[in-house]
Design a protein around this motif. Structure first.
Motif, PDB file in Angstrom:
ATOM      1  N   GLY A 368       0.837  -1.343   0.057  1.00 24.00           N
ATOM      2  CA  GLY A 368      -0.002  -0.024  -0.068  1.00 24.00           C
ATOM      3  C   GLY A 368       0.611   1.293  -0.085  1.00 24.00           C
ATOM      4  N   CYS A 369       0.043   2.302   0.451  1.00 21.60           N
ATOM      5  CA  CYS A 369       0.654   3.633   0.328  1.00 21.60           C
ATOM      6  C   CYS A 369       1.906   3.960   1.297  1.00 21.60           C
ATOM      7  CB  CYS A 369      -0.261   4.730   0.599  1.00 21.60           C
ATOM      8  SG  CYS A 369      -1.150   4.574   2.083  1.00 21.60           S
ATOM      9  N   ALA A 370       2.058   3.188   2.397  1.00 26.49           N
ATOM     10  CA  ALA A 370       3.013   3.266   3.293  1.00 26.49           C
ATOM     11  C   ALA A 370       4.309   2.194   2.891  1.00 26.49           C
ATOM     12  CB  ALA A 370       2.617   2.829   4.858  1.00 26.49           C
ATOM     13  N   GLY A 371       3.660   0.835   2.686  1.00 24.62           N
ATOM     14  CA  GLY A 371       4.802   0.124   2.579  1.00 24.62           C
ATOM     15  C   GLY A 371       5.194  -0.275   1.170  1.00 24.62           C
ATOM     16  N   GLY A 372       4.546  -0.075   0.123  1.00 22.53           N
ATOM     17  CA  GLY A 372       4.653  -0.747  -1.100  1.00 22.53           C
ATOM     18  C   GLY A 372       5.765   0.254  -1.974  1.00 22.53           C
ATOM     19  N   GLY A 373       6.348   1.145  -1.431  1.00 17.36           N
ATOM     20  CA  GLY A 373       7.471   1.966  -2.181  1.00 17.36           C
ATOM     21  C   GLY A 373       8.654   1.394  -2.743  1.00 17.36           C
ATOM     22  N   PHE A 374       9.163   2.126  -3.607  1.00 15.05           N
ATOM     23  CA  PHE A 374      10.355   1.468  -4.382  1.00 15.05           C
ATOM     24  C   PHE A 374      11.517   0.831  -3.572  1.00 15.05           C
ATOM     25  CE2 PHE A 374      14.469   2.109  -6.641  1.00 15.05           C
ATOM     26  CZ  PHE A 374      14.421   1.029  -7.390  1.00 15.05           C
ATOM     27  N   GLU A 375      11.912   1.980  -2.511  1.00 14.10           N
ATOM     28  CA  GLU A 375      12.972   1.351  -1.688  1.00 14.10           C
ATOM     29  C   GLU A 375      12.725   0.574  -0.598  1.00 14.10           C
ATOM     30  OE1 GLU A 375      14.530   5.180   0.072  1.00 14.10           O
ATOM     31  OE2 GLU A 375      15.354   6.014  -1.867  1.00 14.10           O
ATOM     32  N   ASN A 376      11.494   0.426   0.023  1.00 11.93           N
ATOM     33  CA  ASN A 376      11.090  -0.482   0.845  1.00 11.93           C
ATOM     34  C   ASN A 376      11.243  -1.993   0.470  1.00 11.93           C
ATOM     35  OD1 ASN A 376      10.322   1.538   2.953  1.00 11.93           O
ATOM     36  ND2 ASN A 376       8.241   1.640   2.004  1.00 11.93           N
ATOM     37  N   ILE A 377      10.496  -1.947  -0.844  1.00  9.82           N
ATOM     38  CA  ILE A 377      10.668  -3.304  -1.438  1.00  9.82           C
ATOM     39  C   ILE A 377      12.012  -3.839  -1.923  1.00  9.82           C
ATOM     40  CG2 ILE A 377      10.031  -4.665  -3.542  1.00  9.82           C
ATOM     41  CD1 ILE A 377       7.362  -2.858  -3.331  1.00  9.82           C
ATOM     42  N   CYS A 378      12.881  -2.973  -2.320  1.00  6.85           N
ATOM     43  CA  CYS A 378      14.191  -2.953  -2.590  1.00  6.85           C
ATOM     44  C   CYS A 378      15.221  -3.592  -1.382  1.00  6.85           C
ATOM     45  CB  CYS A 378      14.932  -1.998  -3.392  1.00  6.85           C
ATOM     46  SG  CYS A 378      14.264  -1.664  -5.016  1.00  6.85           S
ATOM     47  N   ASN A 499      21.977  -2.492  -0.953  1.00  6.57           N
ATOM     48  CA  ASN A 499      22.216  -1.949  -2.452  1.00  6.57           C
ATOM     49  C   ASN A 499      21.699  -0.562  -2.852  1.00  6.57           C
ATOM     50  OD1 ASN A 499      23.976  -3.981  -3.221  1.00  6.57           O
ATOM     51  ND2 ASN A 499      22.129  -5.370  -3.403  1.00  6.57           N
ATOM     52  N   LYS A 500      22.228   0.350  -3.531  1.00  8.34           N
ATOM     53  CA  LYS A 500      21.638   1.397  -4.170  1.00  8.34           C
ATOM     54  C   LYS A 500      21.173   1.240  -5.409  1.00  8.34           C
ATOM     55  CE  LYS A 500      23.583   4.547  -1.118  1.00  8.34           C
ATOM     56  NZ  LYS A 500      22.957   5.903  -0.684  1.00  8.34           N
ATOM     57  N   TYR A 501      19.717   1.329  -5.379  1.00 10.13           N
ATOM     58  CA  TYR A 501      19.117   1.151  -6.700  1.00 10.13           C
ATOM     59  C   TYR A 501      18.523   2.454  -7.292  1.00 10.13           C
ATOM     60  CZ  TYR A 501      18.694  -3.623  -4.803  1.00 10.13           C
ATOM     61  OH  TYR A 501      18.991  -4.967  -4.590  1.00 10.13           O
ATOM     62  N   LYS A 502      18.614   2.675  -8.489  1.00 11.70           N
ATOM     63  CA  LYS A 502      18.304   3.716  -9.187  1.00 11.70           C
ATOM     64  C   LYS A 502      16.857   3.641  -9.784  1.00 11.70           C
ATOM     65  CE  LYS A 502      18.783   7.662 -11.272  1.00 11.70           C
ATOM     66  NZ  LYS A 502      18.848   9.181 -10.559  1.00 11.70           N
ATOM     67  N   TYR A 503      15.935   4.621  -9.436  1.00 13.49           N
ATOM     68  CA  TYR A 503      14.654   4.247  -9.852  1.00 13.49           C
ATOM     69  C   TYR A 503      14.651   5.018 -11.321  1.00 13.49           C
ATOM     70  CZ  TYR A 503       9.630   4.168 -10.019  1.00 13.49           C
ATOM     71  OH  TYR A 503       8.168   4.098 -10.340  1.00 13.49           O
ATOM     72  N   HIS A 504      13.783   4.167 -12.107  1.00 13.79           N
ATOM     73  CA  HIS A 504      13.290   4.767 -13.553  1.00 13.79           C
ATOM     74  C   HIS A 504      12.040   4.884 -13.585  1.00 13.79           C
ATOM     75  CE1 HIS A 504      17.584   3.316 -13.997  1.00 13.79           C
ATOM     76  NE2 HIS A 504      17.915   4.399 -14.521  1.00 13.79           N
ATOM     77  N   PHE A 505      11.246   5.765 -13.981  1.00 13.51           N
ATOM     78  CA  PHE A 505       9.649   5.765 -13.754  1.00 13.51           C
ATOM     79  C   PHE A 505       9.482   5.764 -15.322  1.00 13.51           C
ATOM     80  CE2 PHE A 505       5.839   8.382 -14.439  1.00 13.51           C
ATOM     81  CZ  PHE A 505       4.994   7.646 -13.824  1.00 13.51           C
ATOM     82  N   ASP A 506       8.521   4.627 -15.512  1.00  9.67           N
ATOM     83  CA  ASP A 506       7.960   4.389 -16.925  1.00  9.67           C
ATOM     84  C   ASP A 506       6.644   5.130 -17.174  1.00  9.67           C
ATOM     85  OD1 ASP A 506       7.250   3.689 -19.392  1.00  9.67           O
ATOM     86  OD2 ASP A 506       7.599   1.427 -19.080  1.00  9.67           O
ATOM     87  N   SER A 507       6.657   6.200 -17.607  1.00  8.37           N
ATOM     88  CA  SER A 507       5.567   7.122 -17.852  1.00  8.37           C
ATOM     89  C   SER A 507       4.380   6.344 -18.723  1.00  8.37           C
ATOM     90  CB  SER A 507       5.959   8.429 -18.271  1.00  8.37           C
ATOM     91  OG  SER A 507       6.405   8.566 -19.424  1.00  8.37           O
ATOM     92  N   ALA A 508       5.073   5.576 -19.666  1.00  7.18           N
ATOM     93  CA  ALA A 508       4.097   5.006 -20.761  1.00  7.18           C
ATOM     94  C   ALA A 508       2.938   3.954 -20.153  1.00  7.18           C
ATOM     95  CB  ALA A 508       4.958   4.311 -21.945  1.00  7.18           C
TER      96      ALA A 508
END
Length: 763
Positions: A368-378, A499-508
């Motif tokens: 969800g809105c609290a836990g499902g973020g990119f950095e949390n999952i990585c 690890n350091k993860y770079k996020y790439h947002f896919d607007s398509a």
């Protein structure tokens, strides 16, 4: 760790704190701010500047706010649009996003949920809105990715509408407040107090945003330190937090009962907007050179350890290590508190979770809105790498907050790592947060990086003898527990590297699937109405007098909106006012609905001009007693309705149905010692219900008693501070006092007219 201060404070140049004490003037002078007053410095908070830019009144004490954007999900938008239609809606005047992240499963209730989605799509087409299909994104992640902008304001019909980390002041309210915005009206509120959340230091390895959030909630919730105020995050520690980390703390500010939140912004937030292709929406925000705050919360980030909010509230906070050291005592305390809420309705025990001295957990959820973020999952993937959750009772599910996040963790390998551990990866869905997904077994213990752990938030039903427990934790410690096959484990025990993860947002992803009208309404589109989508029943104006029967009496310290109207599978009926009302208080007081209906049946007869002397015997006896003092009482001047008493109702969700369900069953008031949140009180008002306050102490009435309130219409109109009421018994009338608290002129008129729909029709 987290410290609150009795007095306010000055913040100088964004870093130096000067407490508002006897030495404040001298300290300000020494720093070059001689002669600066509190009133002047208050105008230099970030909050003040944003509210001033959105206030349409000529007073900064009495705000009339117009928002830039609106957002709702699929258990609120149908009712909102139906209310607005009944009040004359022709088009959405500002961007309005309809997301579908609550009733996404379309697995119960026949066609009900997908019918609501088709209503949402056709409404977006007809009125000029934006429609986000199911499983694409949870409401708040889409807002972060596509709606937030520096210095703007967003109003959402979900209590966790918080985008302060991105420089947007966002407020979660009940649906009627969004209706007002759709009709060109304003959000009226007194200028809130502003509390500085002063961050310093840097989080230690393994500590995540939920840990920081829970530490703050545990400190400020109990004494209402930030209740109905704005939390403004400042200080040198802000720069040490990533955008995702700040977002994770920010979304949980709702659980403090604050009104909203806002953060100073910097290059970290600028990068967030750049990554999402919206560089122009970034704005640097920071307090003026000298700003004054009505309160101060100092947070030493480096001293915070992995935290856990034990059942059944986000403020029931401990360090995970403390729970492991003193598990028996803490579990016994939880059981004792549960007894207050559940009584003998269920068999509830947590002691069986202790095995060989270890606390065994049954389920983990990151969602969800609290836990499902990119950095949390990585981060969770890093901890799980090469580990296995085992093939016994423990399960783990991970829900990315949006499809773009899902896509990125697939590309960078985090998804594969998670699934290799035995965990399940699912689509964007809010279900685990409110009891509509991953419901655990009876008496199971679930740890979740989500927003709430109220009773039944995991989907169990006390009335059916079912109960499970939810504890809130950060994704990192959930992953550490999963890697330890269900043994409660803080992430600080993880010996590997993040690890350091770079996020790439896919607007398509959104461009190809989300419907965006770009503000263009199409009158030719017909709304698609399923058989469960019903109009609001007619409601009458407030009568001269009221005769109320108390049909529920709740003495829990706090009553949540989940207890007033349960979440979970009942959400399928949110578009059917009378259908949903059948569930009102069903998990707290199953007798409520039947009693309320009995009273309402007498009110219907009254409206049909049946004399009071011809109503049911119990009511006739009450009227006879009342007439010994008030001889002019009759069917034409005295409404008959129900009321409930609760010590402190309304904590939790913004759902208007917590109030509207009482209204459509004939409710005309609540009586409370205080209201847990502004949003619940606003919901009562907007549905024409009187938000009475009574002083703490021995009640002059009990459940099933009648209360007579003479001259209530005049009292509301004339702004009476004290309202005389009478408890009715066979021995006579016992006088006592009620209050309504502060009401705006519009709020008074809404109550007089009977509800917001009537108010707008009259206008």
């Amino acid at each position: 760790m987290v410290t609150t201060y009795e007095n306010g404070c000055f913040l100088l140049n964004g870093t130096t704190l000067v407490l508002d004490d006897n030495d404040a003037s001298a300290k300000l002078s020494a720093e070059g701010f001689d002669g600066v007053t509190k009133e002047q410095a208050k105008e230099n908070t970030i909050c003040y500047g944003i509210l001033k830019a959105h206030n349409t009144s000529d007073s900064m004490d009495k705000l009339c706010v117009k928002f830039d954007k609106l957002t709702s999900h699929d258990i609120t938008y149908v009712g909102i649009i139906q209310t607005a239609r009944a009040s004359g809606l022709t088009r959405f005047p500002i961007p309005y996003v309809l997301t579908n992240c609550h009733n996404s499963l379309c697995a119960v209730g026949g066609t009900i949920n997908e019918d609501d989605h088709m209503f949402g799509l056709t409404a977006a087409q007809k009125y000029g809105g934006i429609y986000v299909p199911p499983h694409q994104a949870v409401i708040h992640q889409f807002a972060r990715e596509m709606l937030a902008s520096g210095g703007s304001m967003i109003l959402g019909s979900d209590s966790h509408t918080r985008y302060g980390a991105l420089g947007t002041m966002a407020i979660g309210e009940g649906g009627p407040e969004l209706v007002k915005q759709l009709l060109g009206q304003t959000y009226d509120v007194d200028m809130p107090g502003v509390v500085a959340i002063y961050l310093e230091g840097k989080p230690k390895k393994g500590v995540g945003p939920q840990d920081v959030a829970l530490a703050i909630i545990g400190k400020v919730f109990g004494d209402g330190y930030v209740k109905n105020k704005v939390m403004e995050f400042v200080g040198p520690g802000v720069k040490n937090l990533s955008a995702d980390f700040r977002i994770g703390v920010d979304v949980m500010t709702t659980e403090t009962t604050c009104l909203s939140s806002i953060w100073q912004t910097d290059d970290e937030i600028k990068d967030f907007y750049d990554i999402h292709g919206r560089a122009a929406d970034y704005k640097e925000l920071k307090p003026g050179k000298v700003a004054y705050y009505d309160g101060l919360v100092k947070v030493d980030l480096g001293s915070i350890n992995p935290m856990i909010a034990m059942p059944f509230h986000p403020s029931n906070v401990y360090e995970i290590d403390e729970v492991n050291r003193n598990a028996a005592d803490i579990l016994a305390d939880v059981e004792k508190k549960a007894k207050v809420s559940f009584g003998d309705k269920v068999e509830f025990s947590l002691m069986n979770k202790l095995k060989d001295g270890k606390f065994m957990v049954d389920q983990g959820i990151i969602a969800g809105c609290a836990g499902g973020g990119f950095e949390n999952i990585c981060a969770a993937a890093d901890i799980l790498k090469g580990k296995f959750i085992g093939n016994d009772r423990f399960t783990l599910s991970v829900y990315p907050a949006s499809t773009p996040i899902y896509m990125e963790i697939v590309k960078n390998g985090a998804a594969a790592t998670i699934m290799e551990s035995g965990a399940i990866l699912k689509t964007a869905f809010c279900g685990p947060c409110f009891g509509a997904g991953d419901t655990p077994a009876n008496n199971a213990f679930s740890i979740r990086h989500s927003t709430r752990n109220f009773p039944n938030r995991e989907g169990s039903k006390v009335q059916s003898g079912q109960i499970a427990s939810v504890a809130l934790m950060d994704a990192r410690s959930i992953a550490a527990t999963a890697a330890n096959k269900g043994v409660l484990t803080p992430a600080t025990e993880f010996v590997g590297e993040f690890n350091k993860y770079k996020y790439h947002f896919d607007s398509a992803i959104y461009k190809n699937r989300v419907f965006d009208s770009h503000g263009v309404a199409d009158d030719s589109v017909e709304l698609q109405l399923g058989p469960n989508i019903k109009d609001w029943p007619s409601m009458v104006a407030l009568t001269d007098n009221l005769l109320l029967k108390v049909v529920s009496e709740i003495h829990d310290p706090v009553t949540t909106t989940d207890e007033l109207i349960p979440s979970g599978e009942t959400s399928s009926y949110r578009s059917n006012p009378l259908g949903l009302a059948e569930f009102t208080l069903s998990r707290k007081d199953p007798a409520y609905v039947g009693l309320a209906k009995e009273v309402y049946a007498q009110e219907i007869k009254r409206r049909e001009d049946v004399p009071m002397e011809e109503l049911d015997n119990e009511l006739v006896k009450a009227v006879k007693t009342i007439k010994t003092k008030f001889s002019d009482v009759n069917s034409s001047n005295t409404g008959i309705g129900s009321t409930i008493f609760a010590v402190k109702p309304g904590d939790g969700s913004a759902r208007e149905q917590a109030a509207s369900c009482q209204k459509v069953l004939g409710g005309w008031a609540n009586i409370a010692n205080e209201y847990a949140t502004k949003r619940y009180r606003s919901n009562l008002i907007n549905w024409g219900m009187l938000p009475f306050i009574i002083d703490e102490g021995e009640l002059p009435f009990k459940n099933k008693d009648y209360i007579f309130i003479p001259g209530i219409r005049d009292a509301v109109y004339n702004k009476s501070e004290e309202i005389k009421a009478y408890a009715v018994s066979e021995s006579g009338l016992k006088e006592f006092s009620l209050r309504l608290g502060n009401l705006t002129d519009d709020e008074r008129q809404i109550i007089l007219d009977g509800c917001l729909i009537n108010y707008n029709r009259v206008k």
